[in-house]
Design a protein around this motif. Structure first.
Motif, PDB file in Angstrom:
ATOM      1  N   SER A  95     -17.655   9.762   5.150  1.00 49.25           N
ATOM      2  CA  SER A  95     -18.541   8.607   5.255  1.00 49.25           C
ATOM      3  C   SER A  95     -17.876   7.417   4.583  1.00 49.25           C
ATOM      4  O   SER A  95     -16.990   7.576   3.731  1.00 49.25           O
ATOM      5  N   THR A  96     -18.304   6.239   4.975  1.00 44.89           N
ATOM      6  CA  THR A  96     -17.953   5.008   4.272  1.00 44.89           C
ATOM      7  C   THR A  96     -18.977   4.779   3.174  1.00 44.89           C
ATOM      8  O   THR A  96     -20.163   5.051   3.351  1.00 44.89           O
ATOM      9  N   CYS A  97     -18.525   4.238   2.041  1.00 43.42           N
ATOM     10  CA  CYS A  97     -19.443   3.916   0.946  1.00 43.42           C
ATOM     11  C   CYS A  97     -18.989   2.586   0.339  1.00 43.42           C
ATOM     12  O   CYS A  97     -17.954   2.520  -0.342  1.00 43.42           O
ATOM     13  N   VAL A  98     -19.731   1.526   0.614  1.00 43.93           N
ATOM     14  CA  VAL A  98     -19.428   0.198   0.083  1.00 43.93           C
ATOM     15  C   VAL A  98     -20.326  -0.032  -1.131  1.00 43.93           C
ATOM     16  O   VAL A  98     -21.546   0.138  -1.035  1.00 43.93           O
ATOM     17  N   GLY A 153     -24.045   3.354   2.619  1.00 43.33           N
ATOM     18  CA  GLY A 153     -23.264   4.496   3.073  1.00 43.33           C
ATOM     19  C   GLY A 153     -23.626   4.887   4.487  1.00 43.33           C
ATOM     20  O   GLY A 153     -24.801   4.850   4.875  1.00 43.33           O
ATOM     21  N   TYR A 154     -22.615   5.274   5.290  1.00 47.39           N
ATOM     22  CA  TYR A 154     -22.876   5.747   6.649  1.00 47.39           C
ATOM     23  C   TYR A 154     -21.761   6.695   7.056  1.00 47.39           C
ATOM     24  O   TYR A 154     -20.602   6.536   6.698  1.00 47.39           O
ATOM     25  N   TRP A 204     -14.667  -1.155  -1.137  1.00 50.25           N
ATOM     26  CA  TRP A 204     -14.845  -0.405   0.100  1.00 50.25           C
ATOM     27  C   TRP A 204     -14.207   0.961  -0.099  1.00 50.25           C
ATOM     28  O   TRP A 204     -12.985   1.078  -0.175  1.00 50.25           O
ATOM     29  N   LEU A 205     -15.033   2.012  -0.192  1.00 46.56           N
ATOM     30  CA  LEU A 205     -14.557   3.354  -0.496  1.00 46.56           C
ATOM     31  C   LEU A 205     -14.977   4.332   0.596  1.00 46.56           C
ATOM     32  O   LEU A 205     -15.815   4.040   1.445  1.00 46.56           O
ATOM     33  N   TRP A 219     -12.245   2.741   6.351  1.00 51.04           N
ATOM     34  CA  TRP A 219     -12.753   4.078   6.577  1.00 51.04           C
ATOM     35  C   TRP A 219     -13.403   4.139   7.948  1.00 51.04           C
ATOM     36  O   TRP A 219     -12.727   4.365   8.926  1.00 51.04           O
ATOM     37  N   GLY A 220     -14.707   3.943   8.002  1.00 47.50           N
ATOM     38  CA  GLY A 220     -15.360   3.959   9.298  1.00 47.50           C
ATOM     39  C   GLY A 220     -15.857   2.588   9.685  1.00 47.50           C
ATOM     40  O   GLY A 220     -16.008   1.692   8.844  1.00 47.50           O
TER      41      GLY A 220
END
Length: 402
Positions: A198-201, A190-191, A164-165, A44-45
């Motif tokens: 956003s990325t959310c791990v 998240g960022y 990793w979402l 993602w990012g």
């Protein structure tokens, strides 16, 4: 002397190296071989910080300006623990979509005259005819694996499962959320990296993963459960997987004793990995490219250039790898910290890279760290004691392995 260069792998490391080498010497014949179609990528990012930002503007202002235009920024960090929230300001961070980063570097490489070949699988049995072959083909590098004994490759699996979402929730700060369940704690990082993503791990202990049934759930079912658990920070936004599936995995820390063999050299994740919780993967890959380009510029003989590159990058990686190990261990030992008052927990979250923290009671470390911020003698004591503890732990680990 290098006249022809082949980069195997079209990720950030391989592309940026091709850009830097072409800027240094436009006469070089450089080809980047990428097995996937153009425009397809995983993830993602990605994040980076001010130090890399400045380096990129020094090395190639053109691509750095494009990167700057399309990056989002934040200064705050937020931690949510149950129904409590703590916010702190810190160093400015940057996020950009991996897809956009590759578009920028691809366009810049083409502009400079680099040849790009997509959907081209390079194997160890069919290496390109080149003076220098760069293995930038990732953690599962086929080129490195063929000569794993020479490189001294070691892979260590981490303990905690993670996934990793992405999400359509745009976080305005680097966000941590810790949720307690009947089976233990589960947490996310998240960022933001764009105007609508956003990325959310998400990570948890193995017993929590199995207790919640995430090991058995379908991908859609697992995401629905995670959306429910993290509803407080997602604000009704969905979690997103990627086409082809988004599996849970454990992090693989990869190291190599040496980074080159004849005219074959390792770059980026093919050479090393560091735990995602320190957010340094892309930064280290681009710094590898900068160091390799500099070594090739300053040494006309390839063996000397590759030896210098390996020496400099291995030395630069030591503190980052140490920080990553301790950061991963902090999360693996979360119950030690999570029941502290939130502001103290968040303070120790920021100290998770410390080799001293695991060996000092958490409350005592917090008080020591607060005092050290005010008294120079305590700061010196902390700096002196931390490396000694780290060396002791390292020596014990070596002894246990023997």
């Amino acid at each position: 002397m290098c006249v022809k260069v082949a980069c195997v792998g079209g990720g950030p490391a391989g592309l940026y190296l091709s850009v830097l080498l072409k800027r240094q010497d436009p006469s070089l014949d450089i080809t980047v071989h990428e097995r996937d179609p153009e425009g397809s990528t995983y993830g993602w990012g990605v994040t980076y910080w001010r130090g890399l930002y400045d380096r990129l503007h020094e090395e190639d202002p053109e691509s750095a300006r494009a990167l700057d235009r399309d990056s989002v920024r934040w200064r705050d960090g937020i931690a949510h623990v149950r129904d409590l929230t703590v916010r702190h300001s810190g160093e400015q961070g940057h996020g950009i979509g991996r897809h956009r980063l590759l578009e920028i570097l691809t366009a810049r490489a083409r502009e400079l005259g680099v040849r790009l070949e997509h959907e081209r699988e390079i194997t160890a049995d069919d290496l390109p005819d080149a003076d220098l072959v760069v293995a930038a083909d990732g953690v599962r590098s086929a080129l490195r694996t063929r000569h794993a004994a020479h490189f001294g490759t070691e892979v260590t699996a981490g303990r905690n499962p993670y996934v990793w979402l992405g999400t359509t929730k745009v976080f305005d700060a680097f966000t941590f959320a810790f949720v307690e369940t009947d089976h233990g704690w589960i947490w996310c990082y998240g960022y933001g990296y764009g105007p609508d993503r956003s990325t959310c791990v998400i990570e948890c202990a193995p017993e929590t993963w199995t207790g919640l049934g995430l090991d058995r759930a379908s991908e859609d079912g697992g995401r629905a459960l995670l959306e429910k658990l993290f509803a407080g920070v997602l604000d009704g936004h969905p979690l997103l997987g990627r086409s082809g599936g988004t599996p849970w995995q454990t992090f693989r820390t990869l190291t190599n004793r040496t980074w080159y063999r004849d005219n074959l050299v390792l770059l980026g994740d093919a050479a090393h990995t560091t735990h995602y919780s320190v957010g340094a993967g892309t930064t280290l890959a681009l710094e590898d490219a900068i160091a390799l380009a500099a070594a090739l510029r300053e040494h006309s003989e390839l063996p000397q250039a590759l030896a210098r590159y390996e020496r400099e990058r291995k030395a630069a990686l030591l503190p980052v790898q140490s920080a990553a190990r301790y950061s991963a261990q902090w999360y693996e030992n979360l119950p030690r910290y999570v029941r502290l008052p939130p502001e103290r927990m968040f303070a120790l979250l920021g100290q998770r890279h410390s080799p001293l923290l695991p060996h000092v009671p958490a409350q005592l470390y917090y008080r020591l760290d607060r005092a050290a911020g005010q008294l120079e003698p305590l700061r010196r004591f902390k700096r002196w004691l931390g490396p000694k503890v780290a060396r002791t732990v390292h020596a014990r680990a070596l002894a246990a392995r023997e």
